[in-house]
Scaffold this motif. Structure first.
Motif, PDB file in Angstrom:
ATOM      1  N   THR A 131       0.976  -1.286   0.057  1.00 27.95           N
ATOM      2  CA  THR A 131      -0.041   0.032   0.147  1.00 27.95           C
ATOM      3  C   THR A 131       0.918   1.254  -0.073  1.00 27.95           C
ATOM      4  OG1 THR A 131      -0.069  -0.040   2.354  1.00 27.95           O
ATOM      5  CG2 THR A 131      -1.653  -1.152   1.281  1.00 27.95           C
ATOM      6  N   PRO A 132       0.295   2.404  -0.281  1.00 27.42           N
ATOM      7  CA  PRO A 132       1.210   3.664  -0.211  1.00 27.42           C
ATOM      8  C   PRO A 132       1.809   4.002   1.307  1.00 27.42           C
ATOM      9  CG  PRO A 132      -0.900   4.099  -1.599  1.00 27.42           C
ATOM     10  CD  PRO A 132      -0.919   2.572  -0.755  1.00 27.42           C
ATOM     11  N   PHE A 133       1.067   3.389   2.338  1.00 28.62           N
ATOM     12  CA  PHE A 133       1.683   3.858   3.578  1.00 28.62           C
ATOM     13  C   PHE A 133       2.850   2.695   3.785  1.00 28.62           C
ATOM     14  CE2 PHE A 133       1.976   1.996   8.030  1.00 28.62           C
ATOM     15  CZ  PHE A 133       2.016   3.405   8.443  1.00 28.62           C
ATOM     16  N   LEU A 134       2.749   1.424   3.185  1.00 22.68           N
ATOM     17  CA  LEU A 134       3.800   0.609   3.419  1.00 22.68           C
ATOM     18  C   LEU A 134       4.991   0.892   2.682  1.00 22.68           C
ATOM     19  CD1 LEU A 134       4.860  -1.760   5.003  1.00 22.68           C
ATOM     20  CD2 LEU A 134       3.698  -3.491   3.149  1.00 22.68           C
ATOM     21  N   ALA A 135       4.734   1.423   1.539  1.00 24.05           N
ATOM     22  CA  ALA A 135       5.797   1.905   0.902  1.00 24.05           C
ATOM     23  C   ALA A 135       6.422   3.106   1.418  1.00 24.05           C
ATOM     24  CB  ALA A 135       5.467   2.275  -0.804  1.00 24.05           C
ATOM     25  N   ALA A 136       5.592   3.883   1.690  1.00 20.67           N
ATOM     26  CA  ALA A 136       6.297   5.171   2.383  1.00 20.67           C
ATOM     27  C   ALA A 136       7.103   4.725   3.436  1.00 20.67           C
ATOM     28  CB  ALA A 136       5.289   6.253   2.629  1.00 20.67           C
ATOM     29  N   LEU A 137       6.710   3.704   4.272  1.00 20.04           N
ATOM     30  CA  LEU A 137       7.249   3.367   5.548  1.00 20.04           C
ATOM     31  C   LEU A 137       8.645   2.848   5.312  1.00 20.04           C
ATOM     32  CD1 LEU A 137       7.375   2.867   8.601  1.00 20.04           C
ATOM     33  CD2 LEU A 137       5.970   0.828   8.310  1.00 20.04           C
ATOM     34  N   LEU A 138       8.847   1.846   4.393  1.00 16.71           N
ATOM     35  CA  LEU A 138       9.993   1.247   4.051  1.00 16.71           C
ATOM     36  C   LEU A 138      10.820   2.181   3.351  1.00 16.71           C
ATOM     37  CD1 LEU A 138       8.363  -2.281   2.688  1.00 16.71           C
ATOM     38  CD2 LEU A 138       9.406  -1.884   4.873  1.00 16.71           C
ATOM     39  N   GLY A 139      10.336   3.215   2.434  1.00 25.83           N
ATOM     40  CA  GLY A 139      11.208   3.800   1.696  1.00 25.83           C
ATOM     41  C   GLY A 139      11.712   4.960   2.631  1.00 25.83           C
ATOM     42  N   LEU A 140      11.227   5.415   3.551  1.00 20.43           N
ATOM     43  CA  LEU A 140      11.658   6.582   4.530  1.00 20.43           C
ATOM     44  C   LEU A 140      12.555   5.929   5.557  1.00 20.43           C
ATOM     45  CD1 LEU A 140       8.674   9.042   4.617  1.00 20.43           C
ATOM     46  CD2 LEU A 140      10.491   9.359   3.430  1.00 20.43           C
ATOM     47  N   GLY A 141      11.927   5.097   6.082  1.00 18.63           N
ATOM     48  CA  GLY A 141      12.502   4.041   7.191  1.00 18.63           C
ATOM     49  C   GLY A 141      13.747   3.641   7.115  1.00 18.63           C
ATOM     50  N   LEU A 142      13.647   2.768   5.835  1.00 15.26           N
ATOM     51  CA  LEU A 142      15.042   1.867   5.682  1.00 15.26           C
ATOM     52  C   LEU A 142      16.094   3.077   5.478  1.00 15.26           C
ATOM     53  CD1 LEU A 142      13.728  -0.901   3.678  1.00 15.26           C
ATOM     54  CD2 LEU A 142      14.299  -0.889   5.869  1.00 15.26           C
TER      55      LEU A 142
END
Length: 294
Positions: A131-142
């Motif tokens: 989802t957009p949330f999971l993609a944003a979480l992985l992209g920003l967090g990693l």
């Protein structure tokens, strides 16, 4: 002898020039073709508030992921095991060397490489999972983890090696020494740049609009596309970002003050409110003395 202070006319001229430039800037915006009533109305609009809440959520979760993973990577980087240190170095090299926006799109379009997530006991379509949330979480967090790894490594290395040797002499295991001795002392070095990274993450999260995550900037953009109030919504979004960063900057100050206690014999720095009250009090005293002389 009566000491007469030297007059610094250059300071007053410089201050007058800065005030004049600020006045011109304020006047330019005040007289510009901007509907300030629209700005005031949309500051508390439901869409803007929802976007601000989503921005806070993705910022907090991404920073948590970055801090935890970054600490693990820092310990791996300092490990004498060449495999662990090599993997940590490669992770930091990749995520610091590629733009955040590219990483966001990589995660969001992961279905092009792995159409299905298959763990054996569970299988699901990647477009459903990513989802957009999971993609944003992985992209920003990693991405943040790569920077936090270097910050944590610097904090760990700032602790004197004698502390570790003394803990080992007392029979403490390396993991317990890291948790109970090294990391608590390293926090004085880690906290200030971590606070800066959090504030930077708060603003960097606006890049998530590119993968359709409903954060603050995308909320303002959606409203402006309907109302054509482009500049007004940009001002609204800027004001909300300024409010959020101001609140967290104050929180960062008190957090740094908490972890700095006991670091030396010097008194702890005054809080911003205390300094503001002192400045106002000093101004009143100078004004009163000036009136008495007249």
């Amino acid at each position: 002898m009566k000491a007469i202070p030297v007059r610094h006319y250059g300071r007053w001229i410089g201050a007058a020039a800065v005030v004049a430039l600020l006045a011109l800037l304020v006047a330019a915006f005040a007289n510009a073709d901007v509907s300030w009533t629209v700005v005031g109305d949309y500051l508390t609009h439901e869409t803007i508030l929802t976007g601000a809440w989503n921005t806070l959520q993705i910022t907090i979760y991404s920073m948590l992921l970055g801090v935890v993973l970054g600490t693990v990577l820092a310990i791996m980087r300092l490990s004498s095991n060449p495999v662990l240190s090599g993997v940590a170095w490669g992770y930091i090299w990749f995520f610091r060397g590629t733009p955040v926006l590219v990483q966001l799109f990589l995660w969001y379009n992961l279905a092009l490489i792995f159409p299905v997530v298959n763990l054996g006991f569970w299988s699901e379509d990647m477009n459903t999972v990513m989802t957009p949330f999971l993609a944003a979480l992985l992209g920003l967090g990693l991405n943040e983890a790569a920077y936090m790894a270097e910050i944590s490594r610097a904090g760990i290395q700032s602790v004197d090696r004698g502390q570790t040797e003394a803990a080992h002499a007392l029979g403490m295991s390396p993991s317990r020494t890291m948790r109970r001795i090294v990391l608590p002392q390293a926090m004085r070095v880690i906290i200030p740049p971590t606070g800066n990274e959090f504030i930077n993450m708060l603003k960097t999260s606006s890049l998530a609009y590119a993968i359709q995550y409903q954060e603050l900037f995308l909320a303002g953009r959606n409203i402006s596309s309907r109302t054509l109030a482009v500049m007004e919504m940009l001002i609204v979004v800027s004001i909300v970002y300024l409010l959020l960063t101001t609140v967290f900057s104050i929180g960062q100050y008190y957090l740094e003050r908490h972890f700095a206690r006991g670091s030396d014999n010097a008194p702890r720095p005054e809080s911003p409110l205390t300094r503001l009250r002192a400045q106002l009090t000093a101004f009143r005293v100078r004004t009163t003395v000036g009136r008495e002389k007249v």
